[in-house]
Design an enzyme around this catalytic site. Structure first.
Site, PDB file in Angstrom:
ATOM      1  N   GLY A 158      68.575  52.940  25.979  1.00 36.56           N
ATOM      2  CA  GLY A 158      69.869  52.470  26.466  1.00 36.56           C
ATOM      3  C   GLY A 158      70.538  53.603  27.232  1.00 36.56           C
ATOM      4  CB  ILE A 184      72.537  57.764  24.277  1.00 39.69           C
ATOM      5  CG1 ILE A 184      74.054  57.521  24.186  1.00 39.69           C
ATOM      6  CG2 ILE A 184      72.198  59.152  23.731  1.00 39.69           C
ATOM      7  CD1 ILE A 184      74.629  57.474  22.771  1.00 39.69           C
ATOM      8  NE  ARG A 206      67.009  45.769  21.108  1.00 43.48           N
ATOM      9  CZ  ARG A 206      68.312  45.525  21.036  1.00 43.48           C
ATOM     10  NH1 ARG A 206      68.745  44.506  20.365  1.00 43.48           N
ATOM     11  NH2 ARG A 206      69.182  46.307  21.640  1.00 43.48           N
ATOM     12  CB  THR A 237      71.598  62.599  18.394  1.00 42.09           C
ATOM     13  OG1 THR A 237      70.888  61.897  19.420  1.00 42.09           O
ATOM     14  CG2 THR A 237      71.228  64.060  18.413  1.00 42.09           C
ATOM     15  NE  ARG A 290      75.972  55.018  13.416  1.00 36.56           N
ATOM     16  CZ  ARG A 290      76.666  55.664  14.367  1.00 36.56           C
ATOM     17  NH1 ARG A 290      76.240  56.831  14.796  1.00 36.56           N
ATOM     18  NH2 ARG A 290      77.770  55.147  14.856  1.00 36.56           N
ATOM     19  CD  GLU A 348      76.358  61.126   9.039  1.00 38.33           C
ATOM     20  OE1 GLU A 348      75.233  60.792   9.436  1.00 38.33           O
ATOM     21  OE2 GLU A 348      77.376  61.123   9.736  1.00 38.33           O
ATOM     22  CG  HIS A 395      77.952  61.918  12.994  1.00 40.62           C
ATOM     23  ND1 HIS A 395      77.728  60.763  12.299  1.00 40.62           N
ATOM     24  CD2 HIS A 395      78.101  61.535  14.293  1.00 40.62           C
ATOM     25  CE1 HIS A 395      77.747  59.729  13.116  1.00 40.62           C
ATOM     26  NE2 HIS A 395      77.965  60.174  14.337  1.00 40.62           N
TER      27      HIS A 395
END
Ligand code: 8YV
Length: 328
Positions: free
Chosen positions: A160, A162, A182, A242, A244, A273, A291
């Site tokens: 995407g 990023i 995907r 970076t 999740r 987290e 994060h």
């Protein structure tokens, strides 16, 4: 005199410019502390506001959404990822959900690149060595040898915004770009990034020197990198995350690193987290950050601005531009 301004609940301390503008425009209910609200505090805020501005640290589950039923109309998330929000129930209740895409893309990609350099070039080890007086004997030709990026294969999972920004940076470092997504991205993007699409993730993993996770977290992607998939990566490969934490089975990652089946990891996010599995902090080939992907003054202020634009559009009777559930 009654306050006719829209009531907006802000769950966390945000940049001053964002808070000042929110206060000018709306009737703001703030979390005055700089800690995450408990579920019962969050529930109270959701029950009394028309708009709620959560962040990644707020779990917006069925209970919170039901508490807001009837009154809560917009969840204007401060952040791009919305995996902390039950989108299904929000959609059923007709609650609009917006996020803040684009404005944090470049900074998050920069931090991905920083980890992509820090792990193979042993940057934190070098800093630690100097700080602990370990450089007394001076330079040696065979000391602190890392691994180079140039010519290596980078497998990006999630192409995407990023993922593409990471690819553009990695290209400038001479890396070969491979990706799994995907859907295959357009030929124009593939051409610009010289990126090769792998429909089969498992097949890609076996060929990569570095892997970067840049996809959203969902039911389908939870533990995407499980023991089996980690086992497909070559022993010399390094994994960067970076996106999740729960994309990786953290226990399996620690086991793979400890067994020497993986050469290193750069992690900005963690499965539990803010808890971090202690094993990760003890390994010199793991660079762990709290994060920080989008944590620049510029990105945070731009996220605030984008969030306000969404609230203002809703208040003015327009469709907010960054709707996550597009049908609403
Ligand atoms: C933010 C992020 O710091 O935007 C995201 O999805 O992961 C982070 O970079 C966080 O979400 C703020 O809520």
């Amino acid at each position: 005199m009654s306050n006719t301004k829209t009531k907006v609940g802000v769950t966390r301390k945000l940049p001053f410019t964002t808070l000042d503008r929110l206060n000018e425009l709306f009737n703001v209910q703030m979390n005055e502390t700089d800690r995450a609200l408990s579920q019962s505090e969050l529930l109270q805020m959701a029950a009394s506001c028309e708009v709620l501005c959560p962040t990644v640290t707020d779990k917006i589950d069925a209970k919170i959404l039901h508490a807001g039923a009837g009154k809560l109309k917009l969840l204007a998330n401060f952040g791009a990822g919305t995996d902390h929000i039950d989108l299904q129930i929000a959609s059923e209740q007709g609650i609009i959900v917006t996020n803040t895409p684009d404005v944090l893309t470049e900074d998050t990609a920069d931090l991905t690149m920083a980890l992509l350099l820090a792990v193979p070039r042993r940057i934190i080890e070098g800093v630690d060595c100097l700080r602990s007086g370990g450089y007394q004997a001076g330079w040696s030709p065979t000391w602190m040898m890392g691994r180079s990026l140039g010519g290596k294969k980078l497998g990006i999972i999630g192409m995407g915004r990023i993922g593409q920004a990471v690819a553009a940076r990695a290209r400038a470092f001479g890396m070969q770009i491979h990706y799994h997504n995907r859907r295959q991205v357009s030929p124009a993007i593939e051409e610009a990034l010289q990126a090769l699409y792998w429909p089969d993730l498992d097949a890609m993993l076996g060929e990569m020197d570095f892997v970067s996770l840049n996809c959203p977290l969902s039911e389908q992607t939870k533990h995407l990198m499980n023991a089996e998939r980690l086992g497909k990566m070559p022993k010399h490969a390094m994994l960067i995350n970076t996106a999740r934490g729960p994309l990786i089975d953290e226990a399996a990652l620690i086991a793979a690193l400890q067994a020497g089946n993986l050469a290193g990891a750069g992690l900005d996010v963690f499965e539990f987290e803010p808890q971090i599995s202690p094993g990760l902090l003890q390994m010199s080939n793991v660079v762990a950050l709290p994060h920080m992907g989008s944590s620049t003054l510029e990105a945070r202020c731009a996220m605030g601005e984008r969030m306000i634009i969404n609230i203002k559009a809703y208040e003015d009777g327009h469709k907010p531009p960054d709707r996550v559930i597009v049908s609403l």
